[in-house]
Design a protein around this motif. Structure first.
Motif, mmCIF file in Angstrom:
data_model
loop_
_atom_site.group_PDB
_atom_site.id
_atom_site.type_symbol
_atom_site.label_atom_id
_atom_site.label_comp_id
_atom_site.label_asym_id
_atom_site.label_seq_id
_atom_site.Cartn_x
_atom_site.Cartn_y
_atom_site.Cartn_z
ATOM 1 N N PRO A 65 0.833 -1.205 0.000
ATOM 2 C CA PRO A 65 0.000 0.000 0.000
ATOM 3 C C PRO A 65 0.866 1.253 0.000
ATOM 4 N N ALA A 66 0.414 2.266 -0.725
ATOM 5 C CA ALA A 66 1.271 3.406 -1.044
ATOM 6 C C ALA A 66 1.811 4.144 0.174
ATOM 7 N N ARG A 67 1.231 3.975 1.347
ATOM 8 C CA ARG A 67 1.717 4.675 2.544
ATOM 9 C C ARG A 67 2.169 3.708 3.638
ATOM 10 N N THR A 68 2.524 2.498 3.242
ATOM 11 C CA THR A 68 2.904 1.482 4.210
ATOM 12 C C THR A 68 4.413 1.285 4.217
ATOM 13 N N GLY A 69 4.969 1.150 5.407
ATOM 14 C CA GLY A 69 6.379 0.842 5.558
ATOM 15 C C GLY A 69 7.290 2.023 5.243
ATOM 16 N N ILE A 70 8.587 1.789 5.361
ATOM 17 C CA ILE A 70 9.566 2.823 5.034
ATOM 18 C C ILE A 70 9.451 3.203 3.566
ATOM 19 N N VAL A 71 9.224 2.201 2.691
ATOM 20 C CA VAL A 71 9.083 2.500 1.261
ATOM 21 C C VAL A 71 7.880 3.405 1.016
ATOM 22 N N GLY A 72 6.779 3.146 1.714
ATOM 23 C CA GLY A 72 5.601 3.994 1.569
ATOM 24 C C GLY A 72 5.845 5.403 2.078
ATOM 25 N N ARG A 73 6.604 5.506 3.163
ATOM 26 C CA ARG A 73 6.922 6.822 3.722
ATOM 27 C C ARG A 73 7.759 7.636 2.744
ATOM 28 N N TYR A 75 7.940 7.180 -0.515
ATOM 29 C CA TYR A 75 7.128 7.502 -1.687
ATOM 30 C C TYR A 75 6.198 8.683 -1.394
ATOM 31 N N ALA A 76 5.589 8.687 -0.207
ATOM 32 C CA ALA A 76 4.619 9.736 0.133
ATOM 33 C C ALA A 76 5.288 11.090 0.330
ATOM 34 N N THR A 77 6.492 11.099 0.909
ATOM 35 C CA THR A 77 7.145 12.363 1.231
ATOM 36 C C THR A 77 8.138 12.828 0.171
ATOM 37 N N GLY A 78 8.644 11.883 -0.634
ATOM 38 C CA GLY A 78 9.673 12.226 -1.598
ATOM 39 C C GLY A 78 11.029 12.463 -0.974
ATOM 40 N N ALA A 79 11.159 12.135 0.328
ATOM 41 C CA ALA A 79 12.430 12.335 1.038
ATOM 42 C C ALA A 79 13.076 10.988 1.316
ATOM 43 N N PRO A 80 14.397 10.843 1.119
ATOM 44 C CA PRO A 80 15.059 9.558 1.378
ATOM 45 C C PRO A 80 15.024 9.202 2.856
ATOM 46 N N ALA A 81 15.145 7.906 3.144
ATOM 47 C CA ALA A 81 15.180 7.423 4.526
ATOM 48 C C ALA A 81 16.461 6.627 4.737
ATOM 49 N N VAL A 82 17.256 7.031 5.724
ATOM 50 C CA VAL A 82 18.461 6.304 6.112
ATOM 51 C C VAL A 82 18.198 5.747 7.504
ATOM 52 N N VAL A 83 18.084 4.418 7.638
ATOM 53 C CA VAL A 83 17.676 3.782 8.892
ATOM 54 C C VAL A 83 18.801 2.869 9.369
ATOM 55 N N PRO A 84 19.666 3.351 10.292
ATOM 56 C CA PRO A 84 20.773 2.512 10.779
ATOM 57 C C PRO A 84 20.308 1.306 11.571
ATOM 58 N N ASP A 85 19.125 1.405 12.216
ATOM 59 C CA ASP A 85 18.619 0.296 13.041
ATOM 60 C C ASP A 85 17.128 0.134 12.774
ATOM 61 N N TYR A 92 9.149 -0.079 9.609
ATOM 62 C CA TYR A 92 9.897 -1.135 8.927
ATOM 63 C C TYR A 92 8.998 -2.326 8.609
ATOM 64 N N LEU A 93 9.085 -2.806 7.361
ATOM 65 C CA LEU A 93 8.384 -4.021 6.945
ATOM 66 C C LEU A 93 9.370 -5.184 6.989
ATOM 67 N N PRO A 94 9.153 -6.199 7.811
ATOM 68 C CA PRO A 94 10.125 -7.301 7.948
ATOM 69 C C PRO A 94 10.201 -8.136 6.680
ATOM 70 N N VAL A 95 11.333 -8.063 6.016
ATOM 71 C CA VAL A 95 11.563 -8.865 4.812
ATOM 72 C C VAL A 95 12.407 -10.080 5.152
ATOM 73 N N ARG A 96 13.518 -9.835 5.822
ATOM 74 C CA ARG A 96 14.382 -10.927 6.278
ATOM 75 C C ARG A 96 14.610 -10.767 7.771
ATOM 76 N N PRO A 97 14.684 -11.877 8.510
ATOM 77 C CA PRO A 97 14.820 -11.758 9.970
ATOM 78 C C PRO A 97 16.151 -11.182 10.426
ATOM 79 N N ASP A 98 17.154 -11.174 9.519
ATOM 80 C CA ASP A 98 18.479 -10.708 9.944
ATOM 81 C C ASP A 98 18.809 -9.301 9.458
ATOM 82 N N VAL A 99 17.841 -8.623 8.834
ATOM 83 C CA VAL A 99 18.095 -7.271 8.343
ATOM 84 C C VAL A 99 18.316 -6.321 9.510
ATOM 85 N N THR A 100 19.339 -5.468 9.376
ATOM 86 C CA THR A 100 19.640 -4.510 10.445
ATOM 87 C C THR A 100 19.487 -3.062 9.987
#
Length: 469
Positions: A65-73, A75-85, A92-100
């Motif tokens: 959905p267009a406003r779901t998860g970091i990708v949705g955020r 897309y909605a804002t047009g601002a990049p997201a840098v998430v160290p943790d 965050y949408l869990p894709v892999r259990p070991d993603v940091t």
């Protein structure tokens, strides 16, 4: 990491891409040679972000959905997201259990409009800042190439049908089901007009109807039920098909109302069973040639629409069963409580009714005989009430009628009609009548009606008494 080389690898190949999916795949492939990150490109298609290209073997979100998860955020804002943790980011949408860590940047077209995102996720320590600049430069190049290729991929007909199927499953009424199905048929078939006919009823007219639909509805209304039934019968007898309004070939007689309206192309699909279903009519005033896939998709849509109708009818039956007494079919305590909560002081009368000598019937002849008495009495009392009056069974042999009257004497007369109805089937009843007082609770009004009822019992039964105002 030589980030200039990363950019160069993508830049060299992008101009050779001949389609948007190919441009996205080449971008992801080139990036994957330089980093172990899970990489994906998601582009906006209708109201969702669709994954067009990705790496990774654990899980890929096909659509978001267009406003779901970091990708949705992003897309909605047009601002990049840098998430160290990622564990501290609520989106965050869990894709892999070991993603940091995650890095997501917008994909922009040359006009600066966000058309998607480029997302990278790592499961090991990574210096995100240089990657942020690299990813954004690549996303900008990708956005320019996508624009040159015509933009994000169009929503396929199957995807459109899937989207509408979700709306069908959530539709709250049969009318809404018919409206959603018609909109889906128009969008998926690309024909201009669609009408769903079930049980002899036309689906609701859209808020903005085109001229052809207006003419079709007028012709079908004028033609009457017999003509509508012939269309339904034809569809169920011969199955789904399409008719072309070709010059020199007269239309099938059953479809005369449609051709009079200007229809030159028609897809007719049976809906539901022959005895209770209908037909989906998808039409256009242009002489077109629908392909077999279009007809197949309309058949699938018709099946989904009928499933939604059956779901609503099943729910309605279950609600009715849940609110009805299984023996007499009368509504019982739940609906009764809601009804008397809306009682109007001085106008809503409660008639408490008790069957005289009912315990003797049960003790002498058994409970089956008692049940027959209750069923027969319920039918007699219903027949004696006026249209709009309501009768409830609230206990073993206890009934309550809720009626609207202009004065107390009118309530007494109706109660006397009920006692006469009971006598005609060989039974007698005692009735207590009460009208709500200003500020009085419904329970208190019912208690006064019960008190009047028991006063009738003490006075010899088979009578009516109005509670004091």
């Amino acid at each position: 990491m030589d980030h200039q080389r990363v950019i160069r690898d993508v830049t060299v190949r992008l101009p050779m891409a001949s389609s948007t999916p190919e441009a996205c795949r080449w971008t992801v492939t080139a990036l994957s040679r330089h980093t172990p990150a899970t990489i994906s490109v998601l582009l906006a298609v209708h109201d969702r972000l669709r994954c067009v290209a990705a790496t990774g073997a654990w899980q890929v979100f096909a659509t978001v959905p267009a406003r779901t998860g970091i990708v949705g955020r992003v897309y909605a804002t047009g601002a990049p997201a840098v998430v160290p943790d990622v564990t501290v980011d609520p989106d965050y949408l869990p894709v892999r259990p070991d993603v940091t860590t995650e890095l997501c940047v917008p994909v922009l077209d040359p006009a600066g409009t966000t058309i998607g995102v480029l997302d990278l996720q790592w499961s090991e320590p990574t210096d995100l800042e240089p990657w942020r600049e690299t990813a954004q430069r690549l996303a900008d190049q990708l956005g320019s190439r996508i624009a040159a290729l015509g933009g994000p991929p169009a929503e396929s007909r199957s995807e459109k049908l899937l989207r509408h199927a979700a709306a069908l499953s959530c539709a709250p009424s049969e009318g809404e089901v018919m409206g959603v199905a018609a909109r889906a048929a128009r969008e998926v078939s690309t024909l201009s007009t669609a009408i769903l006919l079930i049980g002899g009823q036309l689906g609701p007219s859209p808020s903005v109807a085109n001229d052809l639909e207006t003419r079709i509805r007028a012709e079908l209304t004028t033609a009457g039920p017999a003509a509508l039934n012939r269309m339904v019968d034809r569809a169920h007898r011969y199955g789904a098909g399409y008719t072309l309004g070709e010059s020199g070939h007269p239309p099938t007689e059953d479809y005369r109302p449609l051709t009079r309206a200007g229809v030159r192309t028609l897809v007719a699909v049976p809906v539901g069973p022959t005895d209770a279903g209908g037909v989906l009519l998808v039409a256009d005033e242009r002489a077109l040639r629908p392909d077999p896939t279009t007809v197949s998709l309309m058949e699938l849509l018709a099946g989904q629409a009928w499933t939604s109708v059956e779901r609503l009818r099943t729910l309605a039956r279950l609600r009715e069963q849940a609110s009805s007494d299984p023996l007499t079919g009368l509504r019982h305590t739940g609906p009764f409580g809601r009804r008397i909560a809306t009682a109007t002081p001085g106008r809503t009368a409660l008639l408490a009714i008790d069957v005289d000598g009912f315990k003797t019937v049960n003790d002498t002849y058994g409970h089956q005989a008692g049940d027959r008495v209750l069923v027969g009495l319920a039918r007699a009392l219903e027949a004696a009430l006026r249209h709009g009056d309501e009768l409830y069974r609230i206990g073993g042999d206890e009934f309550v009628a809720v009626i609207e009257v202009s004065r107390p004497e009118e309530a007494v007369r109706i109660a006397e009609r009920l006692t006469e109805a009971a006598r005609r089937i060989g039974r007698t009843i005692s009735v207590g009548v009460a009208l709500p007082r200003p500020g009085e609770t419904p329970d208190r009004t019912l208690k006064r009606a019960d008190q009047a009822l028991y006063a009738v019992k003490r006075q010899g039964r088979d009578g009516v008494l109005l509670s004091a105002a």
